[in-house]
Design an enzyme around this catalytic site. Structure first.
Site, PDB file in Angstrom:
ATOM      1  N   ASP A  30      32.934  58.182  65.931  1.00 50.00           N
ATOM      2  CA  ASP A  30      34.455  58.892  64.969  1.00 50.00           C
ATOM      3  C   ASP A  30      33.933  57.927  63.269  1.00 50.00           C
ATOM      4  O   ASP A  30      33.478  57.048  63.540  1.00 50.00           O
ATOM      5  CB  ASP A  30      35.456  58.795  66.317  1.00 50.00           C
ATOM      6  CG  ASP A  30      36.586  59.247  65.404  1.00 50.00           C
ATOM      7  OD1 ASP A  30      36.854  59.656  66.333  1.00 50.00           O
ATOM      8  OD2 ASP A  30      36.762  58.961  64.655  1.00 50.00           O
ATOM      9  N   ASN A  89      42.520  64.256  74.027  1.00 51.07           N
ATOM     10  CA  ASN A  89      43.538  65.008  73.654  1.00 51.07           C
ATOM     11  C   ASN A  89      43.555  66.904  73.736  1.00 51.07           C
ATOM     12  O   ASN A  89      43.148  67.642  73.424  1.00 51.07           O
ATOM     13  CB  ASN A  89      43.822  64.509  72.061  1.00 51.07           C
ATOM     14  CG  ASN A  89      43.789  62.614  72.279  1.00 51.07           C
ATOM     15  OD1 ASN A  89      44.446  62.388  72.634  1.00 51.07           O
ATOM     16  ND2 ASN A  89      43.471  62.556  71.689  1.00 51.07           N
ATOM     17  N   GLY A  95      47.749  65.195  70.561  1.00 54.31           N
ATOM     18  CA  GLY A  95      48.269  64.502  69.163  1.00 54.31           C
ATOM     19  C   GLY A  95      46.274  65.093  68.908  1.00 54.31           C
ATOM     20  O   GLY A  95      45.560  64.282  68.721  1.00 54.31           O
ATOM     21  N   GLN A  96      46.012  66.506  69.802  1.00 50.71           N
ATOM     22  CA  GLN A  96      44.611  67.019  69.052  1.00 50.71           C
ATOM     23  C   GLN A  96      44.737  67.010  67.883  1.00 50.71           C
ATOM     24  O   GLN A  96      46.219  67.505  67.249  1.00 50.71           O
ATOM     25  CB  GLN A  96      44.398  67.559  69.635  1.00 50.71           C
ATOM     26  CG  GLN A  96      43.094  68.804  69.947  1.00 50.71           C
ATOM     27  CD  GLN A  96      42.790  69.568  70.106  1.00 50.71           C
ATOM     28  OE1 GLN A  96      43.892  70.205  71.835  1.00 50.71           O
ATOM     29  NE2 GLN A  96      41.379  70.311  70.577  1.00 50.71           N
ATOM     30  N   HIS A 102      36.636  68.312  72.200  1.00 49.99           N
ATOM     31  CA  HIS A 102      35.717  66.830  72.224  1.00 49.99           C
ATOM     32  C   HIS A 102      36.327  65.993  73.859  1.00 49.99           C
ATOM     33  O   HIS A 102      37.411  66.173  73.270  1.00 49.99           O
ATOM     34  CB  HIS A 102      35.536  66.926  71.072  1.00 49.99           C
ATOM     35  CG  HIS A 102      37.192  66.485  70.685  1.00 49.99           C
ATOM     36  ND1 HIS A 102      37.884  67.235  69.818  1.00 49.99           N
ATOM     37  CD2 HIS A 102      38.186  64.760  70.467  1.00 49.99           C
ATOM     38  CE1 HIS A 102      38.728  66.876  68.860  1.00 49.99           C
ATOM     39  NE2 HIS A 102      39.102  65.637  69.742  1.00 49.99           N
ATOM     40  N   HIS A 104      36.836  61.988  73.732  1.00 55.31           N
ATOM     41  CA  HIS A 104      36.772  61.019  73.105  1.00 55.31           C
ATOM     42  C   HIS A 104      35.761  59.704  74.346  1.00 55.31           C
ATOM     43  O   HIS A 104      36.773  59.258  75.586  1.00 55.31           O
ATOM     44  CB  HIS A 104      37.514  60.142  72.926  1.00 55.31           C
ATOM     45  CG  HIS A 104      38.594  61.003  71.704  1.00 55.31           C
ATOM     46  ND1 HIS A 104      38.678  59.838  70.179  1.00 55.31           N
ATOM     47  CD2 HIS A 104      39.226  61.758  71.304  1.00 55.31           C
ATOM     48  CE1 HIS A 104      39.463  61.156  69.835  1.00 55.31           C
ATOM     49  NE2 HIS A 104      39.941  62.183  70.281  1.00 55.31           N
TER      50      HIS A 104
END
Ligand code: 5GP
Ligand code: ZN
Length: 116
Positions: A30, A89, A95-96, A102, A104
């Site tokens: 990230d 998310n 909270g995307q 994807h 995390h």
């Protein structure tokens, strides 16, 4: 050209620190890590959300299973005995911020609960 940054990373148009790649998924570091280990497992094919990735035909379901399999394997490797957290998310309330599914992979510190 697609505007989706994760499609562009998957195709190699945008550079990223890649730690894994197969035909269905890639894993990258990230850009803005929230833990000592912060990886993203991204489908090569564009799906906006996990709901859309799981809601299609059986090949789509296989890809969402592959994302979890890859993410948990990386978590086991990087988090070791201390463990890790997988997060997906979804949507505004979830909270995307990037509209391409994807997972995390977070590790290397003790995570708080409840999440913010
Ligand atoms: P979300 O907020 O959608 O759950 O997660 C998106 C993640 O993608 C964020 O943690 C953000 O730091 C990361 N991110 C956004 N753009 C890029 C990029 O261009 N490269 C990389 N490596 N990560 C990105
Ligand atoms: Zn995309």
């Amino acid at each position: 050209m697609t505007e989706c940054v994760f499609c562009r990373i998957a195709s190699g148009d945008v550079p990223a620190k890649e730690v894994y790649r197969d035909d269905d998924a890639i894993a990258i570091e990230d850009l803005n890590p929230q833990a000592p280990v912060h990886l993203l497992v991204i489908s090569v094919k564009h799906y906006p959300t996990i709901g859309e990735a799981t809601g299609g035909d059986s090949s789509d379901a296989a890809i969402s299973a592959a994302l979890i399999r890859i993410a948990s394997r990386l978590g086991e490797e990087r988090g070791g005995r201390r463990g890790y957290r997988l997060v997906i998310n979804t949507g505004i309330d979830g909270g995307q911020t990037v509209g391409h599914v994807h997972v995390h992979v977070l590790a290397g510190r003790t995570m708080g609960w409840p999440p913010g």
